[in-house]
Design a protein around this motif. Structure first.
Motif, PDB file in Angstrom:
ATOM      1  N   UNK A 215      45.034  45.201  43.891  1.00  0.00           N
ATOM      2  CA  UNK A 215      45.314  44.545  45.097  1.00  0.00           C
ATOM      3  C   UNK A 215      45.449  45.664  46.183  1.00  0.00           C
ATOM      4  N   UNK A 216      45.992  46.888  45.792  1.00  0.00           N
ATOM      5  CA  UNK A 216      46.396  47.875  46.718  1.00  0.00           C
ATOM      6  C   UNK A 216      45.076  48.371  47.525  1.00  0.00           C
ATOM      7  N   UNK A 217      43.752  48.328  46.834  1.00  0.00           N
ATOM      8  CA  UNK A 217      42.666  48.598  47.322  1.00  0.00           C
ATOM      9  C   UNK A 217      42.170  47.748  48.332  1.00  0.00           C
ATOM     10  N   UNK A 218      42.342  46.449  48.225  1.00  0.00           N
ATOM     11  CA  UNK A 218      41.993  45.534  49.149  1.00  0.00           C
ATOM     12  C   UNK A 218      43.025  45.135  50.287  1.00  0.00           C
ATOM     13  N   UNK A 219      43.908  45.952  50.186  1.00  0.00           N
ATOM     14  CA  UNK A 219      45.308  45.781  51.220  1.00  0.00           C
ATOM     15  C   UNK A 219      44.520  46.312  52.527  1.00  0.00           C
ATOM     16  N   UNK A 220      45.087  45.648  53.580  1.00  0.00           N
ATOM     17  CA  UNK A 220      44.594  45.873  54.782  1.00  0.00           C
ATOM     18  C   UNK A 220      45.119  47.159  55.653  1.00  0.00           C
ATOM     19  N   UNK A 221      46.287  47.339  55.381  1.00  0.00           N
ATOM     20  CA  UNK A 221      46.838  48.573  56.065  1.00  0.00           C
ATOM     21  C   UNK A 221      47.407  49.603  55.090  1.00  0.00           C
TER      22      UNK A 221
ATOM     23  N   UNK B  73      38.282  36.194  37.401  1.00  0.00           N
ATOM     24  CA  UNK B  73      37.232  35.853  37.900  1.00  0.00           C
ATOM     25  C   UNK B  73      37.171  34.827  39.141  1.00  0.00           C
ATOM     26  N   UNK B  74      38.012  33.501  38.721  1.00  0.00           N
ATOM     27  CA  UNK B  74      37.988  32.681  39.663  1.00  0.00           C
ATOM     28  C   UNK B  74      39.202  31.999  40.120  1.00  0.00           C
ATOM     29  N   UNK B  75      40.317  32.389  39.652  1.00  0.00           N
ATOM     30  CA  UNK B  75      41.776  31.957  40.131  1.00  0.00           C
ATOM     31  C   UNK B  75      42.621  33.146  40.120  1.00  0.00           C
ATOM     32  N   UNK B  76      42.224  34.016  40.928  1.00  0.00           N
ATOM     33  CA  UNK B  76      43.005  35.379  41.087  1.00  0.00           C
ATOM     34  C   UNK B  76      44.474  34.994  41.310  1.00  0.00           C
ATOM     35  N   UNK B  77      44.654  34.188  41.997  1.00  0.00           N
ATOM     36  CA  UNK B  77      46.323  33.861  42.299  1.00  0.00           C
ATOM     37  C   UNK B  77      46.966  33.457  41.266  1.00  0.00           C
ATOM     38  N   UNK B  78      46.466  33.126  40.332  1.00  0.00           N
ATOM     39  CA  UNK B  78      47.305  32.616  39.011  1.00  0.00           C
ATOM     40  C   UNK B  78      47.478  33.782  38.189  1.00  0.00           C
ATOM     41  N   UNK B  79      46.754  34.879  38.239  1.00  0.00           N
ATOM     42  CA  UNK B  79      46.825  35.842  37.536  1.00  0.00           C
ATOM     43  C   UNK B  79      47.987  36.622  37.266  1.00  0.00           C
ATOM     44  N   UNK B  80      48.698  36.608  38.197  1.00  0.00           N
ATOM     45  CA  UNK B  80      49.992  37.458  38.079  1.00  0.00           C
ATOM     46  C   UNK B  80      51.164  36.698  37.203  1.00  0.00           C
ATOM     47  N   UNK B  81      51.183  35.381  37.519  1.00  0.00           N
ATOM     48  CA  UNK B  81      51.817  34.592  36.542  1.00  0.00           C
ATOM     49  C   UNK B  81      51.635  34.460  35.135  1.00  0.00           C
ATOM     50  N   UNK B  82      50.353  34.738  35.017  1.00  0.00           N
ATOM     51  CA  UNK B  82      49.814  34.870  33.397  1.00  0.00           C
ATOM     52  C   UNK B  82      50.386  36.010  32.760  1.00  0.00           C
ATOM     53  N   UNK B  83      50.477  37.149  33.611  1.00  0.00           N
ATOM     54  CA  UNK B  83      50.752  38.516  32.973  1.00  0.00           C
ATOM     55  C   UNK B  83      52.306  38.347  32.980  1.00  0.00           C
TER      56      UNK B  83
ATOM     57  N   UNK C 115      45.816  30.924  20.379  1.00  0.00           N
ATOM     58  CA  UNK C 115      44.700  31.687  19.993  1.00  0.00           C
ATOM     59  C   UNK C 115      44.569  32.656  21.001  1.00  0.00           C
ATOM     60  N   UNK C 116      44.573  33.984  20.248  1.00  0.00           N
ATOM     61  CA  UNK C 116      43.990  34.999  21.211  1.00  0.00           C
ATOM     62  C   UNK C 116      42.629  35.103  21.865  1.00  0.00           C
ATOM     63  N   UNK C 117      41.526  34.505  21.056  1.00  0.00           N
ATOM     64  CA  UNK C 117      40.488  34.483  21.960  1.00  0.00           C
ATOM     65  C   UNK C 117      40.494  33.385  23.145  1.00  0.00           C
ATOM     66  N   UNK C 118      41.014  32.388  22.907  1.00  0.00           N
ATOM     67  CA  UNK C 118      41.239  31.247  24.110  1.00  0.00           C
ATOM     68  C   UNK C 118      42.143  32.240  25.234  1.00  0.00           C
ATOM     69  N   UNK C 119      43.083  32.613  24.549  1.00  0.00           N
ATOM     70  CA  UNK C 119      43.789  33.323  25.863  1.00  0.00           C
ATOM     71  C   UNK C 119      43.236  34.560  26.509  1.00  0.00           C
ATOM     72  N   UNK C 120      42.297  35.365  25.815  1.00  0.00           N
ATOM     73  CA  UNK C 120      41.650  36.214  26.401  1.00  0.00           C
ATOM     74  C   UNK C 120      40.580  35.556  27.617  1.00  0.00           C
ATOM     75  N   UNK C 121      39.906  34.503  27.224  1.00  0.00           N
ATOM     76  CA  UNK C 121      39.019  33.743  28.050  1.00  0.00           C
ATOM     77  C   UNK C 121      39.855  33.295  29.123  1.00  0.00           C
ATOM     78  N   UNK C 122      40.889  32.573  28.958  1.00  0.00           N
ATOM     79  CA  UNK C 122      41.570  32.028  30.082  1.00  0.00           C
ATOM     80  C   UNK C 122      42.003  33.183  30.864  1.00  0.00           C
ATOM     81  N   UNK C 123      42.273  34.346  30.454  1.00  0.00           N
ATOM     82  CA  UNK C 123      42.670  35.272  31.619  1.00  0.00           C
ATOM     83  C   UNK C 123      41.553  36.009  32.191  1.00  0.00           C
ATOM     84  N   UNK C 124      40.436  35.882  31.405  1.00  0.00           N
ATOM     85  CA  UNK C 124      39.206  36.341  32.294  1.00  0.00           C
ATOM     86  C   UNK C 124      38.702  35.433  33.289  1.00  0.00           C
ATOM     87  N   UNK C 125      38.887  34.015  32.911  1.00  0.00           N
ATOM     88  CA  UNK C 125      38.566  33.011  33.965  1.00  0.00           C
ATOM     89  C   UNK C 125      39.279  33.062  35.061  1.00  0.00           C
ATOM     90  N   UNK C 126      40.898  33.316  35.007  1.00  0.00           N
ATOM     91  CA  UNK C 126      41.533  33.424  36.051  1.00  0.00           C
ATOM     92  C   UNK C 126      41.180  34.993  36.814  1.00  0.00           C
TER      93      UNK C 126
END
Lengths: 834, 611
Positions: free
Chosen positions: A634-640, A608-618, A595-606
């Protein structure tokens, strides 16, 4: 007729009577011989458990099966259920206040059965009890429900006040006890329970942490008599003790008061000793029972068969193989109404009514007699009807009350109506088919609500609903609750078809009657009927309840379906989170993508709360644009800077896959810019990193590093126009107007010469601005002349062009001196126009 | 109930009353002294429901904002959190409760969600181990809508647009449906629902579903009198231009320049005369409350800014005349009458002075070359004069490093008006934005593309068509006595309002159906009768007769609720109010929206702010 009414009365004491009324002819006559069995009955006309008495073995049963059978009968002797006792050594049986059968085993385990012989649950009295074995037990009513007290082989007492949430406490040690106590009983006062125990000549009060030794102020005490039997009244206020001297000591339960010491005159030890309400003590012997008044007198009834006594709050039930009777003091109001020669108003009214039915003129005389006390006469008849057990007599009394009402002006019928209704209910439940024999005081004590619960318990749903509606109970306590229990029962029947049953239940209960389908579903699930539970949930109107329940059943797909249907995103989210935790990852990922809505909400949850899983999802969905954007973020957060460029390189790669040319180029350029900026930082020891390109070039221009600026410009294809803007701006900022002049002459400005003037004016250099006035576009001339405050010149041009709106523009922005000039110019133009 | 809310045809005061009751009932449940800890975004809007003094009376005088870290509360019995159901906020709450666990003084914690409880949040609190520490957990559902004025309500969901259009999170749609249900509960069920756009369709479907679910509640379903005749749902996606174009009404300009929040604007204090009592203002701001309780403001707020001078001077003359009357007052009777009128006159005088100052401040801006230049170029874009190339003015703005919001507004306008930009033009804008304002704004651009504000041109330029057929453009308008709604933007009539205008006309929907098919999302118009639901397509004639007969049922003005999904502007509100005043339409519009926005806040909500 009056004689008939008092036929079963036995005079008692100075002014009273006892009555003995047969209430049921026992349906069990052919099955049960009361001689051979143990009978345990619940109070308030409750069910009777019958178990073969092991102390009187019945050889036939013994042979057939080694295990005892427990049968449960209604108080009218109709078999409700029976089951074979398969567990350990039974020590004691008892009924809880909610009519559950409590079976106490030798090992201290208490097994609880429903009246249908179904095992409900069990609990243990603790390890010490198990080790030392139960030898005796008592079930008692406590302030918080039903309690149990056991005596172990080590002569220690263990007590719990409630079986609902049992907390077993060990009572204080009985001083110097090395053998079985002679007798004991539990007494509850307020919230405290303690045991009254007799051992040889000693009397003890035992509570959790103390022992109090008591003495009884009676002459026999000194003779060293042993108390062998004890009975405590149901209100726990009075106690009766039978001693080895064949005496009955009756007094207050704290033993401070002695109401009476009754000499039995050689009847011997009673087989059973109970209280009849709180008025009298009843003892059973082989051939007779004796009623000993609390304060005076005694009465004996002869029985030619064994009987068993069940104490009630206002009477005693006498159960035999053939019938059940109740024995009670005749209630005062009945006494006053029925007694011969009574002069109470109720009695007169009753007589008047009787005469009236006989069409006798004496009716009038009786009414006349009672005229002054008509209200109390009516009330007396109403009250008397409540204690009357015979329906014909009830009618007679009600008729009398009604007759009285016709003469009583201003009498409110409320009580009368209420009593009629109550009597109908009482008569209905007293019917042998139902078999709940309640006296009116018992009914008042029990309450209608609890009575309905008892009907529900016996699965008399139809009668319960009729009664609830008849008594105008609220839906919540009445019909709705009953229907819910009906449904609970329905779902427990395993044989029926699921779909059909869910449908049937919904049909009967209706969609909108406020029934909690969730609780029915829960019941169904508790019987292991998960599929039916899921079906039932379809009828639950509240999606949040549906979803929570489905989640608890681990029916994630269904839960998700319901959540999506509801449109409530919170529900979808909670399902996603739970699915994620519990489901195998593969199934989960498959499920949420349906379901597209479910999927969108899942991505949103990722996000906001599970950034590390996001890449896998995409990656899962080959969303290259999102992957690229993820790397950019992520590039903006990168240290150097080197990490940054790597991440940008990643982003580029995915933009390439996504065929997003422009973003690809922009990433590439940003990467180049970062490298360049790093270079600049190293060279100039100044901050450049993270500046936009435009700002970078501008800073370089301000630093007069024109060569590098020029390099950047060509490197990043900065448009000519933009570079000119930057150049002009920086020269203005540097106040280098010579250079500005030179710059203006390099080639034709791609952005016109207006910005040159603007920059000069901005830096308050009107002189320099003059240089460019000739080179600006004709249409901007007037505007810029005004900006530079050359009003006269502006007016001149405007007038020459006959442009009135231009003149008005000038007027709005010029000094006062020029206004006059403009006005006359406008006047001139208007004139020439006309 | 605030009196100004109940002056319209629909008593919006009832919305306030219900919300207030729910709030106070919950607060009363917490016995003893208490403090309230507010979600940042809620403390403002709640001022519209219960004034500070009211809460103070309930022993809830102290207020804090919900922030990460410890909360320094005094020794108090109850701490009440009032928040939106966001996990981020739950985290703050958990932290606060944890930090107090060691303290000896035991507090009672309460959590009230606005507008609805969330299972997700509760599970989160459980996982954090603080769920059990909360004594009362409840919701203030009536606060789903905040009453702004006698014809205006806002849900104050700042992020609704971003959430739905960028993240595809339809939470706001569910809330909107709930909000409409609440209005139906208060004002009777709505018999006709029309709308345009995907989100509008979704809300309509949700409404149908939810109404079925609440049929058991007969009170709300069979309300004796139906007070709202029609509901029009407008999806913001249908009309971006009206959101982007500069507003030229008085209130619209105040919002554009200073920002109006919860009917209040904060202005630099130095501009105002010193005689004012300083109590109502904080040190460097002057707060002005902008609603119809202010007679002067109510007269001018929806007028084009260039037309308010006349109103203000007429008012000024009137008031000075009235003040002069005291000199003529001879008899005691006359003097008494004068004194009775005095407080009202003084408040008008004060408000007049305030608004004259504000007008002066605005005029300073509108007279500036920048403003004029910007407006001129914006109007050129709307007129469709700049289509295929990079706009030199936009380019110049970037070169001059003008605020990116302003630049994006113009670029988006160009894209919307031309139904997209040529690929090359779009790419150049993108590069220019990145080069000028930094690479991070690539993410902003991606968001704008997701929403459809920026796109590559495809197919016909439908905007040009309905610019004509819907008469969206009219130059040289009379701002003082406007003939149509163009005055709110100078030359442009908001498309959204044109749609609403057509939706209420008996044959309006059919007449525009062909024209607006190119706009995103479908068009619908449903009527429900008492017992059955006719869902009819606008194409079949039967339905139109139903619609027609409804309108002819009574001659008094129909009340039409226009719900903007994803926000609306003060200019749109002004245009609808203008239409309410037109007798030939015979309609009283009531407006509800997720959030009142302007071009700046609209673009800002889509801007990415990398951490």
């Amino acid at each position: 007729m009056t004689a008939l009414l008092t036929a079963d009365w036995y005079p008692y004491g100075s002014n009273g009577y006892f009555r003995k009324v047969e209430i049921y002819e026992m349906a069990w006559q052919k099955e049960v011989n009361i001689n051979n069995v143990v009978i345990v009955a619940a109070r308030f006309g409750g069910p009777i458990a019958v178990v073969r008495d092991r102390t009187k073995p019945d050889k036939t049963v013994m042979k057939k099966m080694g295990k005892p059978i427990i049968a449960i009968y209604s108080s009218a002797g109709n078999l409700i259920s029976s089951f074979v006792w398969n567990s350990g050594q039974l020590i004691h049986l008892g009924w809880s206040s909610t009519e559950e059968l409590l079976c106490i085993q030798e090992n201290g385990e208490v097994l609880i059965y429903s009246i249908f012989g179904k095992y409900v649950h069990a609990f243990r009295m603790g390890q010490e009890v198990e080790d030392t074995k139960v030898i005796e037990a008592r079930v008692f009513d406590s302030s918080v429900g039903t309690g149990i007290c056991v005596l172990t082989g080590a002569y220690r007492l263990f007590l719990t006040n409630t079986i609902k949430d049992p907390k077993v406490r060990k009572l204080a040690e009985i001083p110097g006890v090395i053998s079985l106590p002679d007798s004991w009983a539990v007494i509850c006062e307020d919230r405290q329970s303690f045991v009254l125990l007799f051992k040889a000549t000693e009397i003890y009060y035992l509570s959790e942490n103390q022992v109090i030794q008591k003495t009884v102020n009676s002459a026999n005490e000194e003779k060293g008599s042993v108390i062998t039997d004890v009975a405590v009244s149901s209100c726990y206020e009075h106690v009766a003790m039978y001693n080895s001297q064949d005496q009955l000591w009756i007094g207050s339960s704290n033993l401070r008061k002695n109401y009476r010491l009754y000499d039995m005159d050689g009847s011997g030890r009673p087989k059973q000793l109970v209280w009849c309400g709180s008025e009298a003590v009843v003892g059973v012997w082989d051939e007779h029972i004796i009623i000993i008044g609390r304060n005076e007198d005694s009465l004996s009834y002869v029985y030619d068969m064994p009987v068993k006594l069940i104490p009630e709050i206002d009477c005693v039930r006498v159960i035999s193989t053939y019938n059940t009777e109740i024995i009670q003091p005749v209630p005062k109001v009945i006494l006053e109404t029925y007694r011969l020669n009574s002069t109470s108003p109720g009695s007169y009214l009753l007589e008047a009514s009787k005469q009236f039915t006989k069409k006798n003129h004496r009716a009038n005389e009786y009414i006349h007699l009672v005229k002054k006390e008509l209200f109390s006469a009516i009330n007396q008849c109403i009250e008397a009807s409540s204690h009357e057990l015979n329906t014909e007599n009830q009618k007679m009394l009600i008729r009398a009350a009604q007759f009285g009402k016709t003469f009583a002006e201003g009498f409110t019928s409320e009580n009368f109506v209420r009593m009629c209704m109550t009597l109908r209910i009482l008569n209905a439940v007293r019917d042998p088919k139902i078999g709940i024999f309640l006296t009116f005081p018992q009914f008042v004590h029990l309450t209608l609500k609890n009575l309905l619960d008892r009907l529900i318990l016996r699965r008399h749903y139809y009668l319960a609903i009729k009664a609830a509606n008849y008594m105008r109970m609220s839906n919540e306590d009445g019909s709705m609750k009953i229907l819910e229990h009906w449904a609970y029962y329905k779902v427990s029947q395993l044989e029926a078809d699921k779909e059909q049953m869910a449908h049937n239940i919904a049909n009967k209960l209706g969609q909108a009657s406020g029934i909690s389908y969730v609780s029915i579903a829960k019941k169904s699930a508790s019987y292991g009927r998960i599929k039916l539970a899921v079906k039932l949930l379809d009828y639950e109107p509240k999606p949040e309840l549906q979803v929570s329940m489905l989640l608890s059943l681990e029916k994630y797909t269904e839960a998700l379906g319901k959540a999506v249907q509801s449109g409530n995103t919170d529900l979808i989210n909670i399902v996603i989170v739970n699915m994620w935790k519990k489901m195998p990852l593969k199934d989960f990922q498959l499920e949420i993508r349906k379901d597209s809505v479910v999927y969108a909400l899942y991505k949103k949850y990722c996000r906001e709360h599970k950034k590390e899983t996001l890449l896998n999802v995409y990656r899962q969905e080959d969303d290259n644009n999102e992957i690229a954007a993820y790397y950019i973020k992520n590039a903006f957060d990168a240290e150097n800077y080197s990490m940054r460029t790597t991440l940008l390189e990643n982003a580029k790669e995915y933009y390439k896959k996504a065929k997003n040319e422009i973003n690809l180029v922009l990433c590439e350029e940003q990467k180049k810019l970062i490298l360049k900026q790093k270079e600049l930082e190293d060279k100039f020891k100044r901050e450049f990193l993270d500046l936009p390109l435009q700002e970078t070039i501008y800073r370089l221009l301000l630093m007069q590093e024109n060569k590098i600026a020029e390099d950047l410009r060509s490197m990043f294809h900065v448009p000519d126009r933009k570079f000119w803007w930057l150049r002009i701006k920086s020269l203005g900022e540097l106040n280098d107007f010579n250079e500005l002049d030179k710059f203006s002459k390099i080639k034709k400005s791609p952005i016109g010469y207006e910005p040159f003037i603007d920059i000069c004016l901005q830096h308050k250099n009107k002189f320099e601005a003059n240089k460019y006035i000739g080179r600006i576009k004709e249409e901007n001339k007037i505007k810029y002349l005004v900006k530079m405050s050359y009003y006269m010149e502006a007016i001149r041009i405007a007038e020459a062009q006959c442009d009135i709106s231009a003149l008005e523009y000038i007027r709005a922005n010029c000094d006062t001196a020029s206004v006059i000039e403009i006005n006359s110019a406008i006047a001139r133009l208007n004139k020439s126009d006309s | 109930m605030s009196t100004h809310l109940s002056k319209g045809k629909l008593n919006i005061g009832l919305v306030q009353e219900r919300a207030r009751k729910e709030l106070l009932d919950l607060i009363d449940k917490c016995e003893g002294s208490k403090v309230i800890v507010w979600d940042d975004g809620l403390s403002g809007p709640f001022g519209l429901i219960a004034e500070y003094t009211l809460l103070k009376k309930r022993d809830a005088g102290k207020m804090y904002l919900l922030r990460p870290g410890k909360l320094k509360t005094p020794d108090i019995e109850n701490v009440i959190f009032i928040t939106r159901p966001y996990l981020r906020l739950m985290n703050y709450i958990a932290e606060i409760i944890h930090s107090e666990e060691v303290s000896r003084q035991k507090k009672k914690w309460h959590l009230f969600y606005v507008p609805m409880k969330s299972l997700l949040c509760e599970e989160y609190l459980k996982n954090k181990g603080v769920y059990g520490s909360l004594t009362i957990i409840d919701q203030i559902q009536a606060c789903i809508l905040f009453p702004f004025d006698n014809d205006l309500m806002s849900m104050e969901l700042d992020k609704a647009f971003m959430e739905y259009y960028v993240e595809s999170d339809p939470t706001c749609l569910y809330y909107i449906a709930q909000a409409i249900l609440m209005l139906e509960d208060l004002f009777g069920s709505i018999k006709r629902i029309s709308g345009k756009g995907n989100a509008a369709v979704q809300v309509m479907k949700l409404l149908n579903k939810l109404e079925k679910g609440t049929e058991s509640n007969p009170i709300s379903k069979y309300h004796s009198n139906v007070q709202i005749d029609q509901l029009i749902l407008i999806d913001r996606e249908v009309d971006f231009l009206s959101m982007l174009a500069t507003q030229l009404t008085y209130e619209g300009l105040i919002d554009e320049l200073y920002g109006i929040n919860n009917c209040t604007v904060k202005l630099p204090i130095e501009k105002f005369s010193q005689e004012e009592d300083l109590t109502e203002s904080s040190s460097d701001n002057k707060q002005l409350i902008l609603n119809s309780a202010d007679e002067v403001f109510s007269e001018i707020c929806d007028k084009n800014f260039f037309a308010i001078g006349q109103s203000l001077s007429r008012r000024a003359k009137q008031i000075s005349q009235q003040m002069d009357e005291r000199k003529d007052g001879r008899t005691l009777q006359e003097m008494k009458q004068f004194v009775a009128k005095l407080p009202q006159m003084l408040s008008i005088k004060k408000s007049l002075a305030n608004h004259m100052t504000v007008a002066e401040m605005i005029k300073e801006v509108t007279d500036s070359e920048d403003f004029a230049e910007n407006l001129k170029n914006e109007q050129e874009i709307i007129l469709g004069l700049v289509t295929d190339k990079v706009h030199p003015y936009i380019e110049e703005c970037m070169a001059r490093n003008v605020d990116i919001v302003k630049v994006l507004r113009l670029i988006c306008m160009q894209s919307v008006v031309n139904c997209g930009l040529k690929q090359k033009v779009l790419e150049q804008y993108k590069r220019d934005i990145v080069q000028t304002y930094g690479f991070k704004h690539l993410l902003t651009l991606i968001n704008l593309e997701k929403v459809g504000l920026l796109k590559v041109q495809q197919g016909t330029r439908s905007f040009a068509v309905f610019r004509k057929t819907l008469k969206l453009i009219s130059e040289n308008n009379n701002f003082i006595n406007p003939k149509d709604i163009h005055f709110v933007h100078g030359i442009y009539a908001p498309l959204s309002v044109r749609l609403a205008q057509n939706f209420v006309k008996p044959n309006g929907i059919r007449s525009i159906n062909d024209v607006i098919t190119s706009l995103p999302g479908s068009l619908f118009d449903h009527s429900t009768s008492q017992t059955t639901t006719f869902i009819h397509r606008i194409m079949c004639d039967k339905s139109l007769r139903v619609g027609g007969s409804l309108s002819s049922q009574n001659d008094s003005a129909k009340v039409v609720l226009v719900f903007f999904i994803g926000g609306c502007t003060f200019a749109e509100i002004a245009a609808l109010r203008y239409l309410s005043q037109q007798e030939d339409l015979n309609v009283e519009f009531v407006i509800a929206t997720t959030k009142i926005m302007n071009g700046n806040s609209f673009i800002k909500c889509l801007m990415e702010s990398p951490s």
